[in-house]
Write a protein that holds these residues in place. Sequence first.
Motif, short mmCIF file in Angstrom:
data_model
loop_
_atom_site.label_atom_id
_atom_site.label_comp_id
_atom_site.label_asym_id
_atom_site.label_seq_id
_atom_site.Cartn_x
_atom_site.Cartn_y
_atom_site.Cartn_z
N PHE A 35 4.59 -2.62 3.23
CA PHE A 35 3.23 -3.14 3.27
C PHE A 35 2.54 -2.79 1.96
N ARG A 36 2.69 -3.69 0.99
CA ARG A 36 2.21 -3.36 -0.35
C ARG A 36 1.20 -4.39 -0.84
N THR A 37 0.57 -5.09 0.08
CA THR A 37 -0.50 -5.99 -0.30
C THR A 37 -1.60 -5.19 -1.00
N ALA A 70 -4.44 -5.12 -0.40
CA ALA A 70 -5.39 -4.67 0.63
C ALA A 70 -5.11 -3.23 1.06
N ILE A 71 -3.94 -2.73 0.75
CA ILE A 71 -3.58 -1.40 1.25
C ILE A 71 -4.53 -0.32 0.72
#
Lengths: 367, 221
Positions: A73-75, A77-78
């Motif tokens: 999860f490296r969007t 947004a993180i």
Amino acid sequence: MHPYETLPSHCFWRRSVAAVAPEQVDPVVSAKFTVSPLDRIATAGSCFAQHIARHLTSCGFNYYLTEPPHPTFRTPAIARYNYGTFTARYGNIYTVRQMLQLLKRAYGLFSPSEDIWHADGGRCIDPFRPQIQPKGFASEAEYRADRLRHFMAVRQAIENLDVLIFTLGLTEAWVSRIDGAVFPISPGVSGGSFDEQRHEFVNFGVDAVSRDLAETIDFVLERNTKARFILTVSPVPLIATYTGHSALVATTYSKSVLRVAADEIERRYNCVAYFPSYEIIVGNHARGRYFADDLRSVTDEGVEHVMRLFMRHYGAQPTTPGGSAVPRQDLDLQKAERHTDMVRQIAAVICDEESLDPLGLTEQKSH
Amino acid sequence: MINFLSPRYDQTLGYDGPRRRYDPRILADVADAITRSSPDFMLITLGGSEHFYHGAVNNPRPFQFILPDEPMSDCHPGAELVPYDLAREQFRVDLSGVLYILPQIRVLTPAPMLYLSPPPPVGPSHLIAAHMPPMWRTEAQMLGVPEPPLRYRLWQLFTDLADELCRDADIDFLPVPPLSIDKGGFLEERYRKDSLHANEEYGQLVLSEALKRVRAQRKQR
């Protein structure tokens, strides 16, 4: 002959502050201990502590993360989910009482009665980490599962850290009248609702802060005898005060209390050092230039001065920004990318087999 | 019918960040087919295996998330909990990288378009393990196949996102036929084909639902 004649330069204002180029001012003098590149450094504290945390890795220190982001999860947004902001996802810890409370909660020694705030659409806010994710938690089940994981990460940090850098931020807080639970910000600001029957304002004094700080350190040492502590005081002024005084006067009080408490504890424990980031940023030498236009936010130049002195005095050996080793986060990311590629190829192979089928309507693949 | 996976198109273009690169001839062929046949409606099946990328083989760092309306009982103790909102944001980026072509198809004709939901996931883990391509079997055996609850959650989330992206593109989303779902939310055994796909009978079921939807829309108009 008088006692001041033989004192070193740093004891004199002119020689150590007034006559020194601002960026060369060094109030650290000497470090009580050094920190090796292998030592696990944990961070906690108010928003200024975030600057320290962010720079530790780039300065070659071993920034200890017990609640890291998952590499899949490296969007972008993180960043809003506060992974890596501090060692675990506890968010800003403004008061020493809040820190002590976190430790007790993580070990099941205190369970606040007001431990969840319900929001619209079944969403939930953690009263003690109200801004840990952008819209709170999607459900109560997720909130409770996440909190279990978070407490595990806190315990892991406490039991395995080598150095804890704890930045003291505020003395003002809102607490529960029912059980004394301390909230990071007033209920009603980022969730929940303020109720004067249940919530009251406190402004901790020197005795209370010193006591809480000693208890915090003892608590950690009982579980990790090798732990060392570096205390700092955040130079960031109060954004608002509930004391009725001017924000400027309240800031002076708050920082003074924290500074005195830090000094008392630093003198009491061999394993506790004080690092003067407060003085580096607000000292007269800086002439206010380490603050941005809002006169609160610390500029990159100010942070750089702090970190330079931290490396100079606490680095056990010369370190270069970035270091040579590949950070663990990057290795995790590479592994995750390899994995995603592999599974994507598996799906592609299965789909390729499908595409060999005749293409009549009744024989086309179902996705 | 235009098959995006046809060997006629270059399937080796890879990705530009999260975006799949499509052979430009695909869109040209779709436009050409529409011009030639003036369709009354269009059915689209695009992507749909994205949930499988995360549900076929365990991640080296196993993860899980909880859907907003489910209880905590199925939490896997060994898997890292990822916030649902974060999973949603990440997977929306991933799926957008496949479905970004939908608005480009939408503008080609005013005819109704139906995007067919990917079929529910296959429940039994051993069926997924059995259909693994030989070159990945060792790694898959080492890492294992994710537990059914994660595979269900992945499918549900990707399906919700596909619905959302279709609405953004003004394309109707056709959910899976209720008959095809078993009690646990997985694909009924009779409709399974392999570890990912449904069979021809499922296809007929979907087609019948699609036709019902299109007729209902016509009546409304």
